[in-house]
Scaffold this active site. Structure first.
Site, PDB file in Angstrom:
ATOM      1  N   SER A  16      13.295  -0.678  -8.665  1.00  0.00           N
ATOM      2  CA  SER A  16      12.934   0.216  -9.772  1.00  0.00           C
ATOM      3  C   SER A  16      13.236   1.667  -9.414  1.00  0.00           C
ATOM      4  O   SER A  16      13.862   2.393 -10.191  1.00  0.00           O
ATOM      5  CB  SER A  16      11.439   0.034 -10.081  1.00  0.00           C
ATOM      6  OG  SER A  16      10.968   1.079 -10.875  1.00  0.00           O
ATOM      7  N   SER A  73      14.058   1.883  -0.653  1.00  0.00           N
ATOM      8  CA  SER A  73      14.134   0.622   0.096  1.00  0.00           C
ATOM      9  C   SER A  73      15.485   0.443   0.789  1.00  0.00           C
ATOM     10  O   SER A  73      15.843  -0.675   1.173  1.00  0.00           O
ATOM     11  CB  SER A  73      13.886  -0.545  -0.873  1.00  0.00           C
ATOM     12  OG  SER A  73      14.607  -0.365  -2.074  1.00  0.00           O
ATOM     13  N   GLU A  76       4.837  -5.088  -8.747  1.00  0.00           N
ATOM     14  CA  GLU A  76       3.750  -4.117  -8.563  1.00  0.00           C
ATOM     15  C   GLU A  76       2.818  -4.120  -9.783  1.00  0.00           C
ATOM     16  O   GLU A  76       1.585  -4.072  -9.645  1.00  0.00           O
ATOM     17  CB  GLU A  76       4.319  -2.717  -8.323  1.00  0.00           C
ATOM     18  CG  GLU A  76       3.217  -1.695  -8.068  1.00  0.00           C
ATOM     19  CD  GLU A  76       3.741  -0.275  -7.914  1.00  0.00           C
ATOM     20  OE1 GLU A  76       4.841  -0.091  -7.360  1.00  0.00           O
ATOM     21  OE2 GLU A  76       3.040   0.644  -8.363  1.00  0.00           O
ATOM     22  N   THR A  86       4.155   3.028  -9.252  1.00  0.00           N
ATOM     23  CA  THR A  86       4.421   4.150  -8.335  1.00  0.00           C
ATOM     24  C   THR A  86       5.863   4.660  -8.392  1.00  0.00           C
ATOM     25  O   THR A  86       6.143   5.726  -7.844  1.00  0.00           O
ATOM     26  CB  THR A  86       4.151   3.720  -6.884  1.00  0.00           C
ATOM     27  OG1 THR A  86       4.957   2.574  -6.593  1.00  0.00           O
ATOM     28  CG2 THR A  86       2.686   3.406  -6.658  1.00  0.00           C
ATOM     29  N   HIS A 107       4.992  -4.350  -2.528  1.00  0.00           N
ATOM     30  CA  HIS A 107       4.656  -4.050  -3.930  1.00  0.00           C
ATOM     31  C   HIS A 107       3.247  -4.459  -4.308  1.00  0.00           C
ATOM     32  O   HIS A 107       2.780  -4.121  -5.389  1.00  0.00           O
ATOM     33  CB  HIS A 107       5.674  -4.748  -4.854  1.00  0.00           C
ATOM     34  CG  HIS A 107       7.082  -4.538  -4.392  1.00  0.00           C
ATOM     35  ND1 HIS A 107       7.734  -5.437  -3.575  1.00  0.00           N
ATOM     36  CD2 HIS A 107       7.925  -3.501  -4.566  1.00  0.00           C
ATOM     37  CE1 HIS A 107       8.946  -4.965  -3.285  1.00  0.00           C
ATOM     38  NE2 HIS A 107       9.082  -3.795  -3.857  1.00  0.00           N
ATOM     39  N   CYS A 127       2.013  -1.360   0.251  1.00  0.00           N
ATOM     40  CA  CYS A 127       1.997   0.068   0.576  1.00  0.00           C
ATOM     41  C   CYS A 127       0.610   0.638   0.266  1.00  0.00           C
ATOM     42  O   CYS A 127       0.057   0.391  -0.817  1.00  0.00           O
ATOM     43  CB  CYS A 127       3.048   0.808  -0.249  1.00  0.00           C
ATOM     44  SG  CYS A 127       2.947   2.586   0.032  1.00  0.00           S
TER      45      CYS A 127
HETATM   46  C1  2E4 Z   1       6.587  -0.850  -3.077  1.00  0.00           C
HETATM   47  C2  2E4 Z   1       6.226   0.089  -3.987  1.00  0.00           C
HETATM   48  O1  2E4 Z   1       9.127  -0.731  -6.897  1.00  0.00           O
HETATM   49  P1  2E4 Z   1      10.586  -0.747  -6.514  1.00  0.00           P
HETATM   50  O2  2E4 Z   1      11.295  -1.833  -7.292  1.00  0.00           O
HETATM   51  O3  2E4 Z   1      11.216   0.565  -6.610  1.00  0.00           O
HETATM   52  O4  2E4 Z   1      10.539  -1.208  -4.989  1.00  0.00           O
HETATM   53  P2  2E4 Z   1      11.566  -1.088  -3.786  1.00  0.00           P
HETATM   54  O5  2E4 Z   1      11.262  -2.237  -2.899  1.00  0.00           O
HETATM   55  O6  2E4 Z   1      12.954  -0.868  -4.200  1.00  0.00           O
HETATM   56  O7  2E4 Z   1      11.084   0.247  -3.081  1.00  0.00           O
HETATM   57  C3  2E4 Z   1      10.017   0.271  -2.211  1.00  0.00           C
HETATM   58  C4  2E4 Z   1       8.699   0.170  -2.858  1.00  0.00           C
HETATM   59  C5  2E4 Z   1       7.834  -0.814  -2.505  1.00  0.00           C
HETATM   60  C6  2E4 Z   1       8.322   1.059  -3.792  1.00  0.00           C
HETATM   61  N1  2E4 Z   1       7.077   1.054  -4.296  1.00  0.00           N
HETATM   62 FE1  SF4 Z   2       4.756   3.365  -1.061  1.00  0.00          FE
HETATM   63 FE2  SF4 Z   2       5.935   5.175  -2.610  1.00  0.00          FE
HETATM   64 FE3  SF4 Z   2       7.327   3.908  -0.782  1.00  0.00          FE
HETATM   65 FE4  SF4 Z   2       6.455   2.635  -2.915  1.00  0.00          FE
HETATM   66  S1  SF4 Z   2       7.972   4.262  -2.881  1.00  0.00           S
HETATM   67  S2  SF4 Z   2       6.412   1.873  -0.817  1.00  0.00           S
HETATM   68  S3  SF4 Z   2       4.466   3.591  -3.250  1.00  0.00           S
HETATM   69  S4  SF4 Z   2       5.596   5.306  -0.379  1.00  0.00           S
END
Ligand code: 2E4
Ligand code: SF4
Length: 333
Positions: free
Chosen positions: A240, A284, A143, A181, A91, A113
């Site tokens: 998220s 994720s 993030e 993102t 993040h 990322c």
């Molecule tokens: C980094 C950026 O941001 P979110 O809470 O959706 O993160 P998650 O770790 O669930 O998903 C991967 C990620 C990591 C998404 N955007």
């Molecule tokens: Fe990168 Fe998008 Fe995956 Fe977030 S969701 S880790 S910004 S590719």
């Protein structure tokens, strides 16, 4: 002689109509794949323990699997012993975190990322040109903290159209917006429209901040979810992008949608009278958790899933350069 053929299984009309649709794409994106492999390779290369600041990605199963292999997840750098190796999560982190790590002589591997890093660059560029930057995102999300930390004096957080009336800028002709993102595309566009109404000269980001993976997973859940009785989204509560998928499914017309960490969280009552089930997962989420959900449905008389392809994905990111260098130096590259 008579042969027992068993009891013929007779499906009720309702059971015969049942269907399961599985979204594609779903689950791991390029940034998550890279971040998880980064921790795995760091453990192989340097040996346990390897420290990780914050959850590498927001998924409790990923975190506990890596913990079993010797990763130690910490909230802040003061929990990391001087001189140890620490991985920064996907993040992203603010420049202050990099500075704190240097001060404590920590060896750092940055698994941010690259698409988050791109937003950091945009923040620095707009700040260097002295814009007021409206960062659309969720307060407290890592993030957002990392991106805002690039130029705290230029950036203010906007969480929804309701926040727009209260925005104060120095010059209405020098306002730009950026975003987290992993937001809902549709909601973000509503917020941008409200901002633009107040500041018609608003400048857009040079390219989409809501990343390809977030957009594709939302597109896919709309396609399989708009006419579903139930949409099951696999993902953790602090993810998220996973939480957004439930909202997007409901917004698209799904009769019900729930997020679960894994099949054990599905409630039997959710399936009562349900003919069409759709399943997807956040960026994720390892796919074995999705397969567990399909197994749960199969055990209750639902048919094999039909995979519905909404977009193709082929992006792969190289590992962080500092890790690649150490892998090469160790003769393992
Ligand atoms: C980094 C950026 O941001 P979110 O809470 O959706 O993160 P998650 O770790 O669930 O998903 C991967 C990620 C990591 C998404 N955007
Ligand atoms: Fe990168 Fe998008 Fe995956 Fe977030 S969701 S880790 S910004 S590719």
């Amino acid at each position: 002689m008579s042969i027992d053929l068993g009891t013929p299984s007779v499906l009720t009309p309702e059971e015969a109509e049942r269907s399961v649709q599985l979204a594609a794409p779903r689950g791991y994106c390029a940034g998550v794949d890279r971040a998880v492999i980064t921790v795995e390779k760091a453990l192989d290369l340097y040996g346990a323990p390897v420290y990780v600041r914050k959850q590498i990605v927001h998924n409790k199963h990923v975190v506990s699997t890596l913990e079993d292999r010797g990763a130690i997840f910490v909230e802040e750098l003061d929990e990391v012993p001087e001189g140890a190796t620490v991985v920064f999560s996907a993040h992203g982190v603010s420049p202050q975190v990099h500075a704190d790590a240097a001060e404590r002589s920590l060896k750092t591997i940055d698994a941010t990322c690259p698409l988050v890093t791109k937003v950091h660059h945009e923040a620095r560029r707009f700040a260097a040109d002295d814009y007021d930057i409206l960062l659309i995102g969720h307060e407290g999300h890592e993030e957002v903290e990392g991106t805002a930390g690039e130029a705290p004096e230029h950036i203010q957080l906007v969480q929804s159209p309701d926040d727009v009336a209260g925005i104060v800028v120095r010059d209405p002709a020098k306002v730009a917006w950026l975003s987290q993102t992993t937001l809902s595309v549709d909601e973000t566009m509503e917020t941008v429209a409200a901002i633009r109404e107040r500041f018609p000269l608003l400048i857009d980001p040079p390219s989409d901040d809501i990343c390809y993976a977030t957009q594709n997973r939302q597109l896919a859940v709309k396609e399989i979810g708009h006419d579903a009785d139930l949409v099951i989204v696999v993902g953790s509560g602090n993810s998220s992008n996973s939480v957004r998928l439930v909202e997007v499914a409901l917004e698209a017309g799904a009769k019900a949608s729930y997020r679960v960490d894994d099949a054990s969280e599905i409630e039997e009552a959710w399936l009562e009278g349900v003919t069409k089930v759709s399943v997807t997962s956040g960026a994720s989420v390892p796919d074995d958790l999705v397969q567990g959900v399909l197994g749960f449905l199969a055990a209750r008389g639902y048919p094999d899933a039909e995979v519905v392809h909404s977009a193709e994905e082929s992006l792969i990111f190289a590992l962080p350069p500092e890790l690649r260098r150490d892998i090469r130096a160790a003769g393992r590259g």
